[in-house]
Design a protein around this motif. Structure first.
Motif, PDB file in Angstrom:
ATOM      1  N   VAL A 137       0.863  -1.184   0.000  1.00 44.59           N
ATOM      2  CA  VAL A 137       0.000   0.000   0.000  1.00 44.59           C
ATOM      3  C   VAL A 137       0.900   1.236   0.000  1.00 44.59           C
ATOM      4  CG1 VAL A 137      -1.969  -1.090   1.152  1.00 44.59           C
ATOM      5  CG2 VAL A 137      -0.165  -0.041   2.549  1.00 44.59           C
ATOM      6  N   GLU A 140      -1.684   7.724   1.394  1.00 45.86           N
ATOM      7  CA  GLU A 140      -2.743   8.418   0.660  1.00 45.86           C
ATOM      8  C   GLU A 140      -2.235   9.695  -0.021  1.00 45.86           C
ATOM      9  OE1 GLU A 140      -6.584   9.206  -0.827  1.00 45.86           O
ATOM     10  OE2 GLU A 140      -5.835   7.391   0.148  1.00 45.86           O
ATOM     11  N   LYS A 143      -0.147   8.996  -3.297  1.00 46.27           N
ATOM     12  CA  LYS A 143      -0.671   8.099  -4.336  1.00 46.27           C
ATOM     13  C   LYS A 143      -0.525   8.671  -5.747  1.00 46.27           C
ATOM     14  CE  LYS A 143      -5.491   9.684  -4.005  1.00 46.27           C
ATOM     15  NZ  LYS A 143      -6.886   9.300  -3.683  1.00 46.27           N
ATOM     16  N   THR A 147       3.311   6.191  -8.521  1.00 48.20           N
ATOM     17  CA  THR A 147       2.297   5.520  -9.347  1.00 48.20           C
ATOM     18  C   THR A 147       2.846   4.300 -10.082  1.00 48.20           C
ATOM     19  OG1 THR A 147       2.777   6.985 -11.216  1.00 48.20           O
ATOM     20  CG2 THR A 147       1.021   7.664  -9.679  1.00 48.20           C
ATOM     21  N   THR A 215      -7.973  -2.958   3.457  1.00 49.02           N
ATOM     22  CA  THR A 215      -9.283  -2.364   3.165  1.00 49.02           C
ATOM     23  C   THR A 215      -9.656  -1.297   4.182  1.00 49.02           C
ATOM     24  OG1 THR A 215     -10.022  -4.389   2.074  1.00 49.02           O
ATOM     25  CG2 THR A 215     -11.749  -2.882   2.860  1.00 49.02           C
ATOM     26  N   GLU A 218      -7.806   1.872   3.401  1.00 51.83           N
ATOM     27  CA  GLU A 218      -8.388   2.541   2.224  1.00 51.83           C
ATOM     28  C   GLU A 218      -9.657   3.290   2.615  1.00 51.83           C
ATOM     29  OE1 GLU A 218      -7.387   0.058  -1.772  1.00 51.83           O
ATOM     30  OE2 GLU A 218      -8.703  -0.975  -0.363  1.00 51.83           O
ATOM     31  N   ASN A 219     -10.496   2.646   3.417  1.00 53.46           N
ATOM     32  CA  ASN A 219     -11.760   3.274   3.833  1.00 53.46           C
ATOM     33  C   ASN A 219     -11.529   4.506   4.701  1.00 53.46           C
ATOM     34  OD1 ASN A 219     -13.129   1.287   2.461  1.00 53.46           O
ATOM     35  ND2 ASN A 219     -13.591   0.058   4.272  1.00 53.46           N
ATOM     36  N   ASP A 221      -8.893   6.518   4.332  1.00 55.81           N
ATOM     37  CA  ASP A 221      -8.031   7.432   3.566  1.00 55.81           C
ATOM     38  C   ASP A 221      -6.633   7.545   4.161  1.00 55.81           C
ATOM     39  OD1 ASP A 221     -10.054   8.015   1.722  1.00 55.81           O
ATOM     40  OD2 ASP A 221     -10.868   9.600   2.992  1.00 55.81           O
ATOM     41  N   HIS A 223      -4.193   4.993   3.307  1.00 59.30           N
ATOM     42  CA  HIS A 223      -3.345   4.488   2.226  1.00 59.30           C
ATOM     43  C   HIS A 223      -4.222   3.964   1.091  1.00 59.30           C
ATOM     44  CE1 HIS A 223      -3.597   0.580   4.737  1.00 59.30           C
ATOM     45  NE2 HIS A 223      -4.411   0.433   3.705  1.00 59.30           N
ATOM     46  N   GLN A 224      -3.577   3.612  -0.006  1.00 60.55           N
ATOM     47  CA  GLN A 224      -4.239   2.979  -1.155  1.00 60.55           C
ATOM     48  C   GLN A 224      -3.395   1.800  -1.615  1.00 60.55           C
ATOM     49  OE1 GLN A 224      -7.292   3.776  -2.560  1.00 60.55           O
ATOM     50  NE2 GLN A 224      -7.501   5.203  -0.849  1.00 60.55           N
ATOM     51  N   ARG A 225      -4.042   0.821  -2.207  1.00 62.16           N
ATOM     52  CA  ARG A 225      -3.278  -0.293  -2.773  1.00 62.16           C
ATOM     53  C   ARG A 225      -2.282   0.231  -3.807  1.00 62.16           C
ATOM     54  NH1 ARG A 225      -5.039  -5.788  -2.992  1.00 62.16           N
ATOM     55  NH2 ARG A 225      -6.629  -6.214  -1.421  1.00 62.16           N
TER      56      ARG A 225
END
Length: 358
Positions: A137, A140, A143, A147, A215, A218-219, A221, A223-225
């Motif tokens: 991950v 956030e 991101k 990339t 997950t 992500e929910n 905010d 981090h992101q995959r």
């Protein structure tokens, strides 16, 4: 002379008559055999001890227990917990524990190389293509900056173990990115929850994280995959079912039935989570009862652990992991993979219940 001829004729007729009876009996047994129960239950109830700590990768054990697959073979299961693999592995080797879960690491392989005799008998965890349960991950706020895989150069990356499967996947990602280990900052952080905090505090840039924290982050905010682990380690064998040699040999009749029940269970799991073809709520309820993740809705969002419905493990990847640790000087001793990786129980069980077709 006629008298002896009559006796001989009578004897031949009796032999033919009895032969026909035997043939009829055999045909009747074949026709009447229940195709849904090709393995007879054990004559007496047998207990199988499983070392399992409530991890999601133990799905096959939980489902087989709750859906009665063990019971149909007259098997009772008992779950045992251990503080660490140093305590668990000798218990499996001695037969005190029949079945357990193992995660690849240099220390794990060293224990086996030094004489702890356990067998890898089935899959207990791999990543599902494009939806890995164990993957990187990115923070956030980074991101849009990080990339592509080559963008990890110069970044702080948290990994939970050194010389373990986490480190192996980390290395595979860097190789895929064309970035050397010297060009990133490896941050050893054993607690996945602490990775979330470190992300929030901007102490790290990326992390090799696990569900359900992927997950949840992500929910929230946090981090992101970042891509997917199957991009660079598509067949990483993360966890294996271990079997005691005593269980595999002295209790073979129990072991084959245990494996047949286990495969039935992971097929239900695969149908629910991977194919989405029914019984999802039932399987989620079982998983919520046996693991720390109680939120049924979250089970519908997370990337779940991959479990091969035919039980096979990625044998070449297990060997590759061993070589990775060995090249880094973390392995003392050689392994006999022909002995250690034993898919014979899976193969026997599939002969009985059939191969799973996607």
């Amino acid at each position: 002379m006629k008298k002896w001829s009559m006796y001989l004729l009578w004897a031949v007729m009796m032999i033919l008559f009895l032969g026909c009876q035997s043939s009829d009996s055999t045909e009747t047994e074949t026709v009447d055999k229940d195709p849904d129960q090709p393995l007879e239950p054990l004559a007496e109830t047998e207990t199988v001890v499983i070392a399992e700590d409530g991890s999601a990768s133990g799905a096959g054990f939980y489902i087989a227990k709750e859906k009665g697959y063990f019971e149909q073979y007259n098997i009772e299961v008992e779950f045992a917990t251990f503080g660490n693999s140093d305590e668990m592995l000798p218990a499996v080797a001695s037969g005190e524990v029949d079945v357990a879960g193992g995660i690849s690491s240099a220390s794990f392989f060293n224990s086996i190389a030094q004489g702890i005799d356990v067998r890898f008998i089935a899959d207990k965890g791999h990543n599902i293509d494009g939806n890995s349960y164990f993957t990187f991950v990115v923070r956030e706020d980074l991101k849009d900056e990080i990339t592509e895989y080559e963008d990890v150069k110069g970044k702080k990356i948290a990994v939970s173990t050194k010389n373990g499967v986490d480190d192996y996947i980390f290395d595979q990602m860097l190789s895929h990115a064309g970035v050397s280990r010297d060009e990133v900052e490896f941050v050893l952080m054993s607690d996945f929850g602490n990775m979330m905090s470190a992300m929030g505090n901007q102490q790290i840039d990326l992390a090799l994280q696990i569900e359900p924290l992927i997950t949840q982050g992500e929910n929230q905010d946090i981090h992101q995959r970042f891509g997917d682990a199957t991009d660079y380690a598509p067949e990483a064998q993360i966890a294996m079912v271990l079997g005691s040699p005593h269980f595999m040999t002295e209790r073979r009749d129990v072991a084959v039935r245990f494996m047949a029940a286990y495969l039935q269970a992971i097929r239900d799991y695969h149908e629910a989570f991977v194919k989405g073809s029914g019984n999802e709520e039932e399987i989620i309820s079982i998983m919520a009862d046996h693991t720390a993740m109680k939120d049924h809705e979250l089970w519908r969002e997370v990337g779940v652990t991959g479990l091969n419905p035919n039980g096979m493990i990625f044998e070449e990847d297990v060997k590759n992991q061993y070589e990775f640790y060995k090249e880094r000087g973390a392995i003392q001793g050689e392994l006999d993979f022909e002995k250690m990786i034993d898919m014979s129980l899976v193969e026997e069980a599939i002969e009985v219940i059939g191969e799973y077709e996607e």
